[in-house]
Design a protein around this motif. Sequence first.
Motif, PDB file in Angstrom:
ATOM      1  N   GLU A  46       0.787  -1.234   0.000  1.00  0.00           N
ATOM      2  CA  GLU A  46       0.000   0.000   0.000  1.00  0.00           C
ATOM      3  C   GLU A  46       0.823   1.292   0.000  1.00  0.00           C
ATOM      4  O   GLU A  46       0.523   2.196  -0.766  1.00  0.00           O
ATOM      5  CB  GLU A  46      -1.016   0.012   1.152  1.00  0.00           C
ATOM      6  CG  GLU A  46      -2.276  -0.764   0.863  1.00  0.00           C
ATOM      7  CD  GLU A  46      -2.108  -2.254   1.073  1.00  0.00           C
ATOM      8  OE1 GLU A  46      -0.993  -2.672   1.436  1.00  0.00           O
ATOM      9  OE2 GLU A  46      -3.087  -2.998   0.866  1.00  0.00           O
ATOM     10  N   ILE A  54     -17.112 -15.472   6.406  1.00  0.00           N
ATOM     11  CA  ILE A  54     -17.232 -15.171   7.834  1.00  0.00           C
ATOM     12  C   ILE A  54     -17.568 -13.712   8.113  1.00  0.00           C
ATOM     13  O   ILE A  54     -18.145 -13.389   9.140  1.00  0.00           O
ATOM     14  CB  ILE A  54     -15.911 -15.562   8.553  1.00  0.00           C
ATOM     15  CG1 ILE A  54     -16.065 -15.607  10.059  1.00  0.00           C
ATOM     16  CG2 ILE A  54     -14.772 -14.631   8.198  1.00  0.00           C
ATOM     17  CD1 ILE A  54     -16.877 -16.768  10.532  1.00  0.00           C
ATOM     18  N   ASP A  55     -17.226 -12.800   7.211  1.00  0.00           N
ATOM     19  CA  ASP A  55     -17.477 -11.382   7.483  1.00  0.00           C
ATOM     20  C   ASP A  55     -18.006 -10.625   6.271  1.00  0.00           C
ATOM     21  O   ASP A  55     -18.066  -9.393   6.294  1.00  0.00           O
ATOM     22  CB  ASP A  55     -16.220 -10.707   8.043  1.00  0.00           C
ATOM     23  CG  ASP A  55     -15.047 -10.734   7.073  1.00  0.00           C
ATOM     24  OD1 ASP A  55     -15.231 -11.177   5.921  1.00  0.00           O
ATOM     25  OD2 ASP A  55     -13.948 -10.313   7.473  1.00  0.00           O
ATOM     26  N   ALA A  56     -18.357 -11.374   5.193  1.00  0.00           N
ATOM     27  CA  ALA A  56     -18.966 -10.770   4.002  1.00  0.00           C
ATOM     28  C   ALA A  56     -18.077  -9.728   3.329  1.00  0.00           C
ATOM     29  O   ALA A  56     -18.551  -8.917   2.541  1.00  0.00           O
ATOM     30  CB  ALA A  56     -20.345 -10.172   4.333  1.00  0.00           C
ATOM     31  N   ASN A  57     -16.785  -9.754   3.615  1.00  0.00           N
ATOM     32  CA  ASN A  57     -15.865  -8.820   2.946  1.00  0.00           C
ATOM     33  C   ASN A  57     -15.571  -9.314   1.533  1.00  0.00           C
ATOM     34  O   ASN A  57     -15.167 -10.471   1.360  1.00  0.00           O
ATOM     35  CB  ASN A  57     -14.536  -8.730   3.703  1.00  0.00           C
ATOM     36  CG  ASN A  57     -14.547  -7.753   4.862  1.00  0.00           C
ATOM     37  OD1 ASN A  57     -13.578  -7.042   5.102  1.00  0.00           O
ATOM     38  ND2 ASN A  57     -15.633  -7.715   5.625  1.00  0.00           N
ATOM     39  N   PRO A  58     -15.718  -8.454   0.516  1.00  0.00           N
ATOM     40  CA  PRO A  58     -15.250  -8.840  -0.823  1.00  0.00           C
ATOM     41  C   PRO A  58     -13.722  -8.793  -0.835  1.00  0.00           C
ATOM     42  O   PRO A  58     -13.134  -7.826  -0.345  1.00  0.00           O
ATOM     43  CB  PRO A  58     -15.836  -7.762  -1.736  1.00  0.00           C
ATOM     44  CG  PRO A  58     -16.136  -6.606  -0.850  1.00  0.00           C
ATOM     45  CD  PRO A  58     -16.327  -7.120   0.545  1.00  0.00           C
ATOM     46  N   GLN A 108      -0.174  -7.621  14.001  1.00  0.00           N
ATOM     47  CA  GLN A 108      -1.428  -7.640  14.773  1.00  0.00           C
ATOM     48  C   GLN A 108      -2.622  -7.341  13.897  1.00  0.00           C
ATOM     49  O   GLN A 108      -3.741  -7.752  14.191  1.00  0.00           O
ATOM     50  CB  GLN A 108      -1.405  -6.563  15.850  1.00  0.00           C
ATOM     51  CG  GLN A 108      -0.445  -6.772  16.970  1.00  0.00           C
ATOM     52  CD  GLN A 108      -0.536  -5.581  17.899  1.00  0.00           C
ATOM     53  OE1 GLN A 108      -1.509  -5.439  18.632  1.00  0.00           O
ATOM     54  NE2 GLN A 108       0.443  -4.704  17.826  1.00  0.00           N
ATOM     55  N   PHE A 109      -2.386  -6.538  12.836  1.00  0.00           N
ATOM     56  CA  PHE A 109      -3.497  -6.166  11.972  1.00  0.00           C
ATOM     57  C   PHE A 109      -3.672  -7.159  10.831  1.00  0.00           C
ATOM     58  O   PHE A 109      -4.697  -7.186  10.172  1.00  0.00           O
ATOM     59  CB  PHE A 109      -3.282  -4.741  11.437  1.00  0.00           C
ATOM     60  CG  PHE A 109      -3.210  -3.725  12.533  1.00  0.00           C
ATOM     61  CD1 PHE A 109      -4.369  -3.278  13.135  1.00  0.00           C
ATOM     62  CD2 PHE A 109      -1.999  -3.249  12.999  1.00  0.00           C
ATOM     63  CE1 PHE A 109      -4.323  -2.363  14.169  1.00  0.00           C
ATOM     64  CE2 PHE A 109      -1.933  -2.335  14.033  1.00  0.00           C
ATOM     65  CZ  PHE A 109      -3.106  -1.883  14.627  1.00  0.00           C
ATOM     66  N   CYS A 139      -3.148 -10.485  11.426  1.00  0.00           N
ATOM     67  CA  CYS A 139      -3.663 -11.672  12.113  1.00  0.00           C
ATOM     68  C   CYS A 139      -3.233 -12.960  11.406  1.00  0.00           C
ATOM     69  O   CYS A 139      -4.096 -13.763  10.975  1.00  0.00           O
ATOM     70  CB  CYS A 139      -5.190 -11.619  12.238  1.00  0.00           C
ATOM     71  SG  CYS A 139      -5.793 -10.145  13.071  1.00  0.00           S
ATOM     72  N   GLU A 165      -2.254 -15.671  12.433  1.00  0.00           N
ATOM     73  CA  GLU A 165      -2.711 -16.903  13.105  1.00  0.00           C
ATOM     74  C   GLU A 165      -4.026 -17.413  12.535  1.00  0.00           C
ATOM     75  O   GLU A 165      -4.375 -18.584  12.722  1.00  0.00           O
ATOM     76  CB  GLU A 165      -2.826 -16.682  14.620  1.00  0.00           C
ATOM     77  CG  GLU A 165      -3.941 -15.737  15.069  1.00  0.00           C
ATOM     78  CD  GLU A 165      -3.575 -14.272  14.968  1.00  0.00           C
ATOM     79  OE1 GLU A 165      -2.499 -13.943  14.422  1.00  0.00           O
ATOM     80  OE2 GLU A 165      -4.377 -13.434  15.427  1.00  0.00           O
ATOM     81  N   ARG A 166      -4.749 -16.541  11.814  1.00  0.00           N
ATOM     82  CA  ARG A 166      -6.000 -16.998  11.215  1.00  0.00           C
ATOM     83  C   ARG A 166      -5.771 -17.997  10.081  1.00  0.00           C
ATOM     84  O   ARG A 166      -6.710 -18.690   9.687  1.00  0.00           O
ATOM     85  CB  ARG A 166      -6.756 -15.802  10.611  1.00  0.00           C
ATOM     86  CG  ARG A 166      -7.298 -14.859  11.661  1.00  0.00           C
ATOM     87  CD  ARG A 166      -7.941 -13.647  10.998  1.00  0.00           C
ATOM     88  NE  ARG A 166      -8.526 -12.785  12.014  1.00  0.00           N
ATOM     89  CZ  ARG A 166      -9.048 -11.582  11.765  1.00  0.00           C
ATOM     90  NH1 ARG A 166      -9.041 -11.116  10.542  1.00  0.00           N
ATOM     91  NH2 ARG A 166      -9.569 -10.867  12.743  1.00  0.00           N
ATOM     92  N   ARG A 178     -24.143 -18.903   0.178  1.00  0.00           N
ATOM     93  CA  ARG A 178     -24.200 -19.160   1.606  1.00  0.00           C
ATOM     94  C   ARG A 178     -25.215 -20.240   1.943  1.00  0.00           C
ATOM     95  O   ARG A 178     -24.918 -21.173   2.685  1.00  0.00           O
ATOM     96  CB  ARG A 178     -24.540 -17.851   2.324  1.00  0.00           C
ATOM     97  CG  ARG A 178     -24.455 -17.883   3.814  1.00  0.00           C
ATOM     98  CD  ARG A 178     -24.808 -16.508   4.410  1.00  0.00           C
ATOM     99  NE  ARG A 178     -23.792 -15.507   4.107  1.00  0.00           N
ATOM    100  CZ  ARG A 178     -22.722 -15.281   4.871  1.00  0.00           C
ATOM    101  NH1 ARG A 178     -22.527 -15.987   5.974  1.00  0.00           N
ATOM    102  NH2 ARG A 178     -21.852 -14.360   4.548  1.00  0.00           N
ATOM    103  N   GLU A 191     -23.283 -23.371   7.664  1.00  0.00           N
ATOM    104  CA  GLU A 191     -22.661 -22.785   8.853  1.00  0.00           C
ATOM    105  C   GLU A 191     -21.257 -23.388   8.967  1.00  0.00           C
ATOM    106  O   GLU A 191     -21.038 -24.548   8.597  1.00  0.00           O
ATOM    107  CB  GLU A 191     -23.464 -23.123  10.120  1.00  0.00           C
ATOM    108  CG  GLU A 191     -24.913 -22.647  10.117  1.00  0.00           C
ATOM    109  CD  GLU A 191     -25.074 -21.148  10.390  1.00  0.00           C
ATOM    110  OE1 GLU A 191     -24.083 -20.514  10.799  1.00  0.00           O
ATOM    111  OE2 GLU A 191     -26.184 -20.632  10.165  1.00  0.00           O
ATOM    112  N   PHE A 236     -11.529 -17.949   8.049  1.00  0.00           N
ATOM    113  CA  PHE A 236     -11.157 -16.789   7.237  1.00  0.00           C
ATOM    114  C   PHE A 236     -10.751 -17.170   5.818  1.00  0.00           C
ATOM    115  O   PHE A 236     -10.473 -16.308   5.006  1.00  0.00           O
ATOM    116  CB  PHE A 236     -10.066 -15.965   7.926  1.00  0.00           C
ATOM    117  CG  PHE A 236     -10.645 -15.099   9.005  1.00  0.00           C
ATOM    118  CD1 PHE A 236     -11.104 -13.831   8.715  1.00  0.00           C
ATOM    119  CD2 PHE A 236     -10.790 -15.577  10.298  1.00  0.00           C
ATOM    120  CE1 PHE A 236     -11.673 -13.034   9.684  1.00  0.00           C
ATOM    121  CE2 PHE A 236     -11.362 -14.786  11.282  1.00  0.00           C
ATOM    122  CZ  PHE A 236     -11.811 -13.517  10.978  1.00  0.00           C
ATOM    123  N   ASP A 270     -15.869  -6.280 -11.609  1.00  0.00           N
ATOM    124  CA  ASP A 270     -14.430  -6.189 -11.782  1.00  0.00           C
ATOM    125  C   ASP A 270     -13.774  -7.498 -12.218  1.00  0.00           C
ATOM    126  O   ASP A 270     -12.569  -7.612 -12.214  1.00  0.00           O
ATOM    127  CB  ASP A 270     -13.779  -5.793 -10.445  1.00  0.00           C
ATOM    128  CG  ASP A 270     -13.180  -4.406 -10.555  1.00  0.00           C
ATOM    129  OD1 ASP A 270     -13.159  -3.877 -11.669  1.00  0.00           O
ATOM    130  OD2 ASP A 270     -12.744  -3.879  -9.525  1.00  0.00           O
TER     131      ASP A 270
END
Lengths: 673, 673
Positions: free
Chosen positions: B125, B490-494, B560-561, B563, B565-566, B583, B587, B600, B611
């Motif tokens: 970035e 798990i969080d609906a993030n594209p 830490q940001f 993560c 470990e995921r 979906r 579950e 994740f 896109d």
Amino acid sequence: MAPFWSIMKRSTSNSPPNHHKAAKMAAGLTSSSTSTTDSTHKNSSENTSISQFGAVLPDSDYSTFLSDVMVVGAGPAGLMLADNLVRFGIKTHIVDDRPDRTSTGRADGLQPKSIETLRQMRLAEPLVRKGAKIYDIAFWKSTTEKSLHRTGREIHYPPVVDLLDPYILLVHQGMVEGLFEVDLQERGVEVIRNTAFTDFEYTPEKVRPLTVHCKQNVSHTNKSFGTRYVIGCDGAHSRVRKCIPNATPVGASSDAVWGVLDGVLDTNFPDIWSKVVVHSDALGSVLMIPRERNMTRLYIELKPGSEEATSKEQHTQEFVQKRAQQIMQPYRLQWRTVEWFGRYQIGQRVAARFMDPEQRVFIAGDASHTHSPKAAQGMNTSMHDAWNLAWKLNFSVRNLSKPILMETYEQERKKIAQDLIDFDYEHANAFAAGDPQALANNFTKNVAFISGYGVSYEPNVLNIHSPKHYPRGHLTPGFLLPPAKVTRFIDANPVDIQTDIPALGQFRIYFFTNHVISSLPFLDAVSNAHISSSSYVGRITQAANASYTTQPPLAAPHDQFVCPERYTPVSGVFTYALVTPERGDLEIEHLPHVLRESPFSIYLDDIPEKDTRGQSCRDKWLGGLTDGEVVVVNVRPDGYVGCVRRFSDGGRENGAQAVEWLDRYYEGFMRDQ
Amino acid sequence: MAPFWSIMKRSTSNSPPNHHKAAKMAAGLTSSSTSTTDSTHKNSSENTSISQFGAVLPDSDYSTFLSDVMVVGAGPAGLMLADNLVRFGIKTHIVDDRPDRTSTGRADGLQPKSIETLRQMRLAEPLVRKGAKIYDIAFWKSTTEKSLHRTGREIHYPPVVDLLDPYILLVHQGMVEGLFEVDLQERGVEVIRNTAFTDFEYTPEKVRPLTVHCKQNVSHTNKSFGTRYVIGCDGAHSRVRKCIPNATPVGASSDAVWGVLDGVLDTNFPDIWSKVVVHSDALGSVLMIPRERNMTRLYIELKPGSEEATSKEQHTQEFVQKRAQQIMQPYRLQWRTVEWFGRYQIGQRVAARFMDPEQRVFIAGDASHTHSPKAAQGMNTSMHDAWNLAWKLNFSVRNLSKPILMETYEQERKKIAQDLIDFDYEHANAFAAGDPQALANNFTKNVAFISGYGVSYEPNVLNIHSPKHYPRGHLTPGFLLPPAKVTRFIDANPVDIQTDIPALGQFRIYFFTNHVISSLPFLDAVSNAHISSSSYVGRITQAANASYTTQPPLAAPHDQFVCPERYTPVSGVFTYALVTPERGDLEIEHLPHVLRESPFSIYLDDIPEKDTRGQSCRDKWLGGLTDGEVVVVNVRPDGYVGCVRRFSDGGRENGAQAVEWLDRYYEGFMRDQ
């Protein structure tokens, strides 16, 4: 004319300018007895002003304690304000009674519009990279008949709102503060910490009529600062607000008491990475918010009227955790770590005034409005108070604007605070009622407002509606620009037009035409008028350029990559931009002066298919453009549409009319000398 | 099993771990005489090894000079390598004979694939934000008949290549180096500067059989380092390469001499913010590249055979500037500032060997191949040499792989170096010929290769083609993954699926199915085998988890940001992922162990319209998926497809076959004990 950003002061961490030193000295961090002269802000009347403050200042260095603007409070509102002012070149002091920035707890959510604002400041990326993003909401419920179950899942920002960043970005308030603090430091300015505002007084001094008294916590010494404006960003219990006559907050407290917990969960509940609303008929509600660094924030209701809500002793962390565990049953809920615990009672209040009668003292953020934190509005609304105020203060300090400009601050932001309280009241009630559908309905109704894109201002001197001159089109004065993608002419980069021009405290004037060559008589007429003193706008530019030459913007090393000088080559107050569908035979050299000098804001409106719902920028903003038409859009420094006008053709006569119309608009609130 | 990244060492700038101190001490920066014990890398044979180095090391601290890998050279290749190794938990020293990172000049272009690689490392970035982006090329020409004119304009990366970042990112080499250096510092590792590699020798010592001799420039003292692997990233004149038998570069020098100039231009030439190729029949060629900080890089040809090309005295900056001005006439060309001037003669050579016979000493980057800089390949190919080598070294140091794995380095990267030289030869000829169409054709033919996405490896032990088991689909072993957008369950993030899982030196195993529930027997069979010692893959995991427990990855605060470990909750060597269209009622708790623990990396393939050229990930990667099918994709740690197999249904029998097939693949190059 001078490209101001190319003459701006450069400060690096290796060679802090006086500004930096001044701030450090004021904070008692250095004990230098040498006199620092502030060459940037030299002012002919400064010597006389010093004598009037002499009594309360140490002998060593008078100028240290003098500023254009004194910001009280270094939370998100105060830092947003100070950082913008410092960037604009305004000598700013920012004091805070805390020894350091927020380390845990408090606000955590940035809404889409706030992300966009930080993009315009070129500060968003580190937060976007580090934060957790909320794209959906899950609703859960337990009743006497049925144990805890998911009743639904919704997209958080459905396509009904047109957003560049359609998510809430969860980042800790301290990270937002840190971003601004580092940016300030890179410009040589430090927050003056451990310094509590006490009160202020007016003196007969003309340039800096305000003397602000502070107490330094560690040494218990009094310090006084001479300044021209005082802005209270000092929170719900604002001392600055208390010094403004008749500014008492109006509103009420609700009975609902909430506990808030930040920590890393150990749970088998499946939805903790979404925003989750859990309602137990028996025990009340829990709101779960995913956070950066694997954390989850829980808001836990202590049911109104219940013993635990009224007996304050029971509001311990343990009690609140236990209540959350009960509501979340049969799911396991444990905490691996707890980073912060807080409690609050909702108070919904708006200060009766946002400024004093002299228009010298203002309040912003929690100092001017308080409400429930659950819709993640607080940090956002506070930063946008500051965002609205910063550019107005810059023009006022520079004597480039009329007094009416400062009046628009209270007018515009008090309306928003009231809108927020009204929404919050409904939202909190829907939340407490525990009906997911009612909550979802309340949310849908207000989703544009919540995102920040629906926050709009009433018609006033800045927001001029003129249906006669703008019979069709989606842009509305007092509203924000919808996102649109275009191609930069000069380097073929696809860009988001609404954020591409960085925020430098300047207006943007966009010209839209389908045929540049046939619109040249129009564009020539405007350009010629705007680079001479024949127009009011041209005279504003002359006055502004003189001001920015003596008091230039203050640069940070990373501005080298932003290249701000590309956007104010002609005027410190206006960026000129052109939008046209295709390159064709167009060369920059064909354009009249104000556009020829602005190659980085000439755009091709040629990517309708990508990410913009199949619509070109002309479709989205103007409801299309006929072949002959020229449309002129004025955008305020804070990104709100000021006024728009359609012209039937690009002839010289219409160009002359455009000059008049632009003069009339800017004459409403800007000075030409 | 243990989530390794949660036990990884945390290092902050406040409390540097031994690692950090060790590096500083080795660099002669501290004079501590206390013994530092390196608890992370404790090794039973370390005491015996020390005695063998005793003669050349100071008494105070033996472990300071011991490492797993010694990287020589802190340019983009060396730093990419060292940073990855340090992240993986490999004790790494990196030495460089220069006193500081590159401050001006040298490489400046990052290709799309390199940007993607940095995205996987979560480092892209800041560069993307600061760099200049090239989206198009303009061609200009002058002949005796016609003065300088534009002959055409092309999209730099036309849609024929499917790219997430379809541009060249222009950032100075020093910025790339700085990025890695800061990341290393945050993990407690410093580049050991002013330290020149002299030679190395093999000793009878078993764990660290290599002793590397260096000279420290300032004190002229000799220093020796004990290590297991030496990697020469020390540039075109590599001293490490000279120590490898029969590694002499093969190839030739061309006659063409070029001058290179970085600076801020003052010009009325209209296209300086695009990449521009200018050819004068009379005077040769100029290549213009826009750069960050308003700069432009000019490559100026000194025509082969001409006096100026042969007479070295005339290769002054002034001469080259004057020549550029002549070529660019009638346009004005002046320099506001010149930051760097260099000259070079094109040499196209590939080292005959990339490693020594003992598979302990390797070369990467310019040490292994040299070529023309004009197609902006150098820094990219160098970093990808290191990227290919880093994960293989990690497994070798940990004794998790077979010797054949290290052999694939030379096999794969030497082929790429040769491909590059071949392309470069054609490209340089097309460039020199001055025919824009020939150059454009050469470019179009090679555009996938230039971007980095077309860089592919031959079938070998890592890249297993099996048309019988994978009769249709776009993924090809030895090739990269095309970009595709999916929604994280798990969080609906594209997210961009190809970069969403961060690079932690691990393989990715993706399962594709249209119906998760009916595929559960298959998924259960694989999961059960993989979490037990019944499968080879399961035993690799056990060995790897033991290794990562004693020698964990080395974290930086910003992890830490991320993560990490995921992504390795089950195995240090494998991230398990699932891709399914919708979906439905799915579950996470329905899934078998390895997927249930990996929430994740469960994805919904539900955003084809956005896109991704209207194609879902299944379309793009697999050429679609029939309702019964299960497809398993193995992706190497460097993002290349390893092997793919289609299974006709999700039954238990096919699951058992998948276990065998996976065992066979990984048995080819990994150890299970």
